[in-house]
Design an enzyme around this catalytic site. Sequence first.
Site, PDB file in Angstrom:
ATOM      1  N   GLY A 152      -2.037 -11.424  11.855  1.00 55.26           N
ATOM      2  CA  GLY A 152      -2.013 -13.042  11.548  1.00 55.26           C
ATOM      3  C   GLY A 152      -2.886 -13.374  10.425  1.00 55.26           C
ATOM      4  O   GLY A 152      -3.152 -13.939   9.963  1.00 55.26           O
ATOM      5  N   LYS A 161      -1.183 -13.848   7.376  1.00 58.37           N
ATOM      6  CA  LYS A 161      -0.291 -15.384   6.712  1.00 58.37           C
ATOM      7  C   LYS A 161      -0.785 -15.961   7.882  1.00 58.37           C
ATOM      8  O   LYS A 161      -1.039 -17.333   7.142  1.00 58.37           O
ATOM      9  CB  LYS A 161       1.212 -14.917   6.437  1.00 58.37           C
ATOM     10  CG  LYS A 161       0.912 -13.533   6.365  1.00 58.37           C
ATOM     11  CD  LYS A 161       3.077 -13.340   5.878  1.00 58.37           C
ATOM     12  CE  LYS A 161       2.484 -11.821   4.652  1.00 58.37           C
ATOM     13  NZ  LYS A 161       2.341 -10.318   5.416  1.00 58.37           N
ATOM     14  N   CYS A 198       7.031  -5.910   4.073  1.00 59.30           N
ATOM     15  CA  CYS A 198       6.589  -5.089   3.122  1.00 59.30           C
ATOM     16  C   CYS A 198       7.590  -4.047   2.720  1.00 59.30           C
ATOM     17  O   CYS A 198       6.716  -3.067   3.151  1.00 59.30           O
ATOM     18  CB  CYS A 198       4.759  -5.170   3.664  1.00 59.30           C
ATOM     19  SG  CYS A 198       5.453  -4.930   5.102  1.00 59.30           S
TER      20      CYS A 198
HETATM   21  C1  LIG Z   1       4.844  -7.008   9.131  1.00 63.30           C
HETATM   22  S1  LIG Z   1       4.571  -7.678  11.188  1.00 63.30           S
HETATM   23  C2  LIG Z   1       3.766  -8.921  10.331  1.00 63.30           C
HETATM   24  C3  LIG Z   1       2.493  -9.193   9.370  1.00 63.30           C
HETATM   25  C4  LIG Z   1       2.206 -10.590   9.472  1.00 63.30           C
HETATM   26  N1  LIG Z   1       3.249 -11.751   9.729  1.00 63.30           N
HETATM   27  C5  LIG Z   1       1.009 -10.827   8.898  1.00 63.30           C
HETATM   28  O1  LIG Z   1       0.670 -11.637   8.008  1.00 63.30           O
HETATM   29  O2  LIG Z   1       0.139 -10.456   9.286  1.00 63.30           O
HETATM   30  C6  LIG Z   1       5.733  -7.209  11.678  1.00 63.30           C
HETATM   31  C7  LIG Z   1       5.529  -8.214  12.874  1.00 63.30           C
HETATM   32  O3  LIG Z   1       6.746  -8.243  13.896  1.00 63.30           O
HETATM   33  C8  LIG Z   1       6.548  -8.286  15.570  1.00 63.30           C
HETATM   34  N2  LIG Z   1       8.035  -8.371  15.801  1.00 63.30           N
HETATM   35  C9  LIG Z   1       8.973  -7.079  15.373  1.00 63.30           C
HETATM   36  N3  LIG Z   1      10.238  -7.398  16.811  1.00 63.30           N
HETATM   37  C10 LIG Z   1       9.918  -8.953  16.929  1.00 63.30           C
HETATM   38  C11 LIG Z   1      10.819  -9.720  17.326  1.00 63.30           C
HETATM   39  N4  LIG Z   1      11.834  -9.686  17.418  1.00 63.30           N
HETATM   40  N5  LIG Z   1      10.045 -11.931  17.679  1.00 63.30           N
HETATM   41  C12 LIG Z   1       8.544 -11.255  17.346  1.00 63.30           C
HETATM   42  N6  LIG Z   1       7.793 -11.047  16.669  1.00 63.30           N
HETATM   43  C13 LIG Z   1       8.083  -9.515  17.055  1.00 63.30           C
HETATM   44  C14 LIG Z   1       5.690  -7.422  15.635  1.00 63.30           C
HETATM   45  O4  LIG Z   1       4.988  -7.227  16.637  1.00 63.30           O
HETATM   46  C15 LIG Z   1       4.840  -7.371  14.147  1.00 63.30           C
HETATM   47  O5  LIG Z   1       3.602  -7.564  14.972  1.00 63.30           O
END
Ligand SMILES: C[S@@+](CC[C@H](N)C(=O)[O-])C[C@H]1O[C@@H](n2cnc3c(N)ncnc32)[C@H](O)[C@@H]1O
Length: 438
Positions: free
Chosen positions: A258, A260, A370
Site C-alpha cells: 500500500g 502507493k 520493481c
Molecule cells: C509489487 S506488489 C504491489 C506493491 C504495492 N503497489 C505498493 O506500492 O505497496 C504486487 C501485488 O500484486 C498482488 N497481486 C498478484 N496477483 C494479483 C492479481 N491477479 N490481482 C490482484 N492483485 C494481485 C500481490 O498480492 C501483491 O500485493
Amino acid sequence: MSRSSDARAPGQPARKAALDILSQVLRRKRPLDHAAADAFGAVSLEPRDAAFARAIVGVSLRHFGQLQALIANFVPKAPLPHKAGPTLEILIAGAAELLFLDVAPHAAVDAANRLAQADEKAVHFRPLINAVLRRVAQEGAGIIARQDAAALNTPDWLWQRWVSNYGEQHARAILAVHLTVPPLDVMLKSPSDSVFEGSQAEHLAEGRVRLKDAGRIEALPGFAEGRWWVQDFAASLPARLLGDVAGKRVIDLCAAPGGKTLQLAASGARVTAVDVAPERLALIRENLERVNLSAELIEADARDWDGADPGPFVLLDAPCLATGTIRRHPDLPWIKSRADLTMLETLQSELIEAAAALTAPGGTLVYAVCSLEPEEGPEQVSAFLRRRTDFSRVPVSPAELFDEAFVTREGDLRTLPSFWADRGGMDGFYAARLKRAG
Ligand SMILES: C[S@@+](CC[C@H](N)C(=O)[O-])C[C@H]1O[C@@H](n2cnc3c(N)ncnc32)[C@H](O)[C@@H]1O
C-alpha cells in the site's frame, strides 16, 4: 528430532534463529520475510539478539556465492550430501560471522559446533565444520579479497542477463549496492513536516527522507502519530506519473502493502485499492488507519474484477521478479528462477489488459514494476501498445521526476539500484505512462 542447543551460550538463540531462517530460505526457497516472521514468532529474542540474527542472515545471503565458493575450497567432497542436514548453512553463517561480522574465531567456531551438536544430522559433521571454519578463520579473508564478488553473489542466469541488458559496468555497480545494507526511506504525509529535523535524516526530494541506521521503525519520531510511512525513494516515483490526482478517482491495482495507495490518498485522490491477497490488504488497512487516510479496499483478482466503472486514472504495480529490490530482499536471487519470470510475464500481460479495460477513454494508465528485467517492463509495454492501438505512450519529462537520469530515451521511468549509490542507492523501478484515446 532436534537435540536441544545450549540456549545459555551468548548469542546462541540468535544463531539458532539465523540458522532456521537460512535453512528455510536456501533449502525450501521460502521468502526471507516469511521465514523470519516464523523464526522470531517461535522464540522471543531480546532486541539485541534479534538484530544479531538479522545481521547473520543478511550478510550470509548478500555474500552467499562468495561464502559457498570459499567453503568449497575446504570441503573435501563438495557438495555436501543430503544426510548432512543444515551443515552448509552452519558453515555459511559461521564464515559470515568470521569474515563480515568481526566475531572472534573461537566464539564463531564454538557457536557453529553447538549448532551442529543440536542437530541430529549435522552432529555427524562436527569434525568437518570445525576443520573448515578453522581454515576460514586463517585463510578466508585473503581468498575472499581475491574473489569476483559481483559475479559470485549473483546466480549465473541473472548475472548474464544484467551484463547483457545493462553492460558489465552497470551490472557490477548494481551488484556493489546489493552488498550494502540499505537505508530506510520514508515518505512524509505532509511534505513540509519537520518531524525528522535535527536528526540524522537526509532530505532526498519533496517529502522524501532517508534515514541511516534507523533502528526500530516503531520507535522513530512521528510513527505512532502517522506522520509518515516507509517507502523506498524509487517506489515513490511511479505514482507521480499520474500527475495531479487531487479530488480524482484512481484505481490502484495490485495495491498491497500500500505504499502507493497511501501516497495517492495523501495527495487527495479517491482511491480504490485492489489486491488478491487478504493478508496483504490487511497491511494497507493498518497503514491507512495509522496515517489517518482512507481508501476503498477490494479483495479481488484484478484480472476478473469488474466491480467499478472505468476511471480516469489507473495504476498497475504488477507482481514481478522484483530484481530491483534485491538490496532490501537479499533472498530473492536464491529463491527465484527463470521459470518464475516466464510465469510472471503471462500474469503481467493479463493484468495490463485488465487495467486497460478499467481505463476510461481519455484516461491515463501507469504500468509499473520493481524489476530490472526488460521482459517485465519495456517489452511488456511495447507488446501491449502493439495489441492496443487505442493506447499511446505519454513520455515522462525529466522535470516530473527529480533527476533526468531516471527517464529513458522512450520517455519511461527507469531507476537502477546503483543510482545515487553514494547516498545509499534506490530500488530499481520501471514505469510507463499510457493514454487511452478519447
Ligand atoms: C509489487 S506488489 C504491489 C506493491 C504495492 N503497489 C505498493 O506500492 O505497496 C504486487 C501485488 O500484486 C498482488 N497481486 C498478484 N496477483 C494479483 C492479481 N491477479 N490481482 C490482484 N492483485 C494481485 C500481490 O498480492 C501483491 O500485493
